[in-house]
Design a protein around this motif. Structure first.
Motif, PDB file in Angstrom:
ATOM      1  N   UNK A 277       0.838  -1.195   0.000  1.00  0.00           N
ATOM      2  CA  UNK A 277       0.000   0.000   0.000  1.00  0.00           C
ATOM      3  C   UNK A 277       0.879   1.253   0.000  1.00  0.00           C
ATOM      4  N   UNK A 278       0.460   2.244  -0.774  1.00  0.00           N
ATOM      5  CA  UNK A 278       1.156   3.520  -0.841  1.00  0.00           C
ATOM      6  C   UNK A 278       0.194   4.648  -0.470  1.00  0.00           C
ATOM      7  N   UNK A 279       0.721   5.648   0.211  1.00  0.00           N
ATOM      8  CA  UNK A 279      -0.062   6.813   0.602  1.00  0.00           C
ATOM      9  C   UNK A 279       0.679   8.074   0.166  1.00  0.00           C
ATOM     10  N   UNK A 280      -0.072   9.066  -0.311  1.00  0.00           N
ATOM     11  CA  UNK A 280       0.504  10.345  -0.709  1.00  0.00           C
ATOM     12  C   UNK A 280      -0.065  11.439   0.178  1.00  0.00           C
ATOM     13  N   UNK A 281       0.768  12.425   0.517  1.00  0.00           N
ATOM     14  CA  UNK A 281       0.316  13.462   1.442  1.00  0.00           C
ATOM     15  C   UNK A 281       1.000  14.787   1.169  1.00  0.00           C
ATOM     16  N   UNK A 282       0.293  15.853   1.472  1.00  0.00           N
ATOM     17  CA  UNK A 282       0.893  17.177   1.588  1.00  0.00           C
ATOM     18  C   UNK A 282       1.183  17.372   3.059  1.00  0.00           C
ATOM     19  N   UNK A 283       2.427  17.675   3.410  1.00  0.00           N
ATOM     20  CA  UNK A 283       2.813  17.738   4.819  1.00  0.00           C
ATOM     21  C   UNK A 283       3.302  19.140   5.185  1.00  0.00           C
ATOM     22  N   UNK A 284       3.310  19.409   6.486  1.00  0.00           N
ATOM     23  CA  UNK A 284       3.888  20.628   7.027  1.00  0.00           C
ATOM     24  C   UNK A 284       5.208  20.282   7.711  1.00  0.00           C
ATOM     25  N   UNK A 285       6.124  21.230   7.743  1.00  0.00           N
ATOM     26  CA  UNK A 285       7.385  21.032   8.449  1.00  0.00           C
ATOM     27  C   UNK A 285       7.232  21.560   9.872  1.00  0.00           C
ATOM     28  N   UNK A 286       7.172  20.631  10.833  1.00  0.00           N
ATOM     29  CA  UNK A 286       7.022  20.987  12.247  1.00  0.00           C
ATOM     30  C   UNK A 286       8.057  20.166  13.011  1.00  0.00           C
ATOM     31  N   UNK A 287       9.303  20.635  13.082  1.00  0.00           N
ATOM     32  CA  UNK A 287      10.377  19.833  13.664  1.00  0.00           C
ATOM     33  C   UNK A 287      10.102  19.332  15.077  1.00  0.00           C
ATOM     34  N   UNK A 288       9.392  20.120  15.881  1.00  0.00           N
ATOM     35  CA  UNK A 288       9.111  19.707  17.262  1.00  0.00           C
ATOM     36  C   UNK A 288       7.694  19.163  17.414  1.00  0.00           C
ATOM     37  N   UNK A 289       7.172  18.559  16.354  1.00  0.00           N
ATOM     38  CA  UNK A 289       5.804  18.057  16.337  1.00  0.00           C
ATOM     39  C   UNK A 289       5.524  17.092  17.489  1.00  0.00           C
ATOM     40  N   UNK A 290       6.408  16.114  17.687  1.00  0.00           N
ATOM     41  CA  UNK A 290       6.202  15.123  18.737  1.00  0.00           C
ATOM     42  C   UNK A 290       6.129  15.743  20.114  1.00  0.00           C
ATOM     43  N   UNK A 291       7.000  16.718  20.379  1.00  0.00           N
ATOM     44  CA  UNK A 291       7.007  17.379  21.680  1.00  0.00           C
ATOM     45  C   UNK A 291       5.735  18.202  21.880  1.00  0.00           C
ATOM     46  N   UNK A 292       5.253  18.841  20.816  1.00  0.00           N
ATOM     47  CA  UNK A 292       4.044  19.648  20.905  1.00  0.00           C
ATOM     48  C   UNK A 292       2.804  18.789  21.153  1.00  0.00           C
TER      49      UNK A 292
END
Length: 234
Positions: free
Chosen positions: A95-110
């Motif tokens: 399975x393949x998925x395509x996405x438009x993403x944002x750059x949020x380097x501290x995403x996990x911490x947030x």
């Protein structure tokens, strides 16, 4: 209709492939609920004769979230269903998925609850973890690694899942998996600092009204000595 049929079942190819349009659910919670399965069952009743993982899911093999657009696979015969489930266990249903993403380097911490940051630069990376359910009513999931605390490890699914991620400089991502856990790809992208745009569960930049920019864009599987592949433009 919130589905487009890409492949109709035949005697030689007893399966249905559809392009699901959000926000239609893939499967009903109970018989009669509107869903991909319900609509396909009206058109191709043989799908409803298949015994699946749950009685209400019948021939459904590949499901996606309500807000995700993309490819769904349903069996129109018990033999096809049984064979494809075995193919999945062997890693042969891709399975393949395509996405438009944002750059949020501290995403996990947030977001909280994530292990130590798993940095991915532009290019291809392989992300591996098990998962645990997280948050109110277990609405989301979090990766679990050996570095996590005892509480997280105890809640872990135990099974390890892998997501191959390619992120381009224009912040588009293509992800490939052969075995999946709930929200696996979206969660792994967030862990890497590239949450899907419009993802209210895994993107701390989410704003009301944004649409989830995430598509189940391709599937590939072998059956009866042939290889089948179905894809969508993103």
């Amino acid at each position: 209709m919130q589905i487009n049929v890409l492949h109709e079942p035949t005697t030689e190819e007893p399966f249905v492939v559809v392009d699901k349009i959000p926000p239609l659910p893939t499967a009903p919670l109970k018989d009669g609920d509107e869903s991909v399965l319900t609509e396909i069952g009206r058109i191709f009743p043989s799908v409803l004769s298949v015994q699946g993982r749950k009685p209400v899911e019948h021939g459904l093999i590949h499901r996606i979230d309500n807000d995700t657009r993309g490819i769904v696979l349903l069996a129109a015969s018990q033999s096809f269903y049984d064979e494809l489930i075995e193919k999945q266990k062997c890693g042969l249903f891709e399975k393949w998925y395509s996405a438009k993403v944002d750059s949020v380097p501290d995403c996990g911490a947030l977001l909280g609850g994530f292990p130590e940051k798993n940095q991915v630069c532009f290019g291809s990376s392989e992300i591996i973890s098990s998962f645990r359910y997280y948050g109110v009513h277990n609405a989301s999931v979090r990766p679990v690694t050996e570095s996590c605390g005892k509480a997280a490890l105890k809640k872990s699914s135990g099974t390890v899942y892998k997501t191959e991620i390619t992120v381009s400089e224009d912040l588009t991502a293509v992800c490939h998996i052969t075995a999946g856990f709930r929200h696996q790809v979206r969660c792994h992208l967030a862990w890497c600092g590239y949450p899907v745009h419009g993802d209210k569960l895994y993107n701390p930049l989410f704003k009301d009204g944004e649409k989830l920019c995430f598509t189940a864009s391709k599937i590939s599987f072998p059956y009866n000595g042939k290889s089948y592949s179905f894809s969508l433009d993103f």
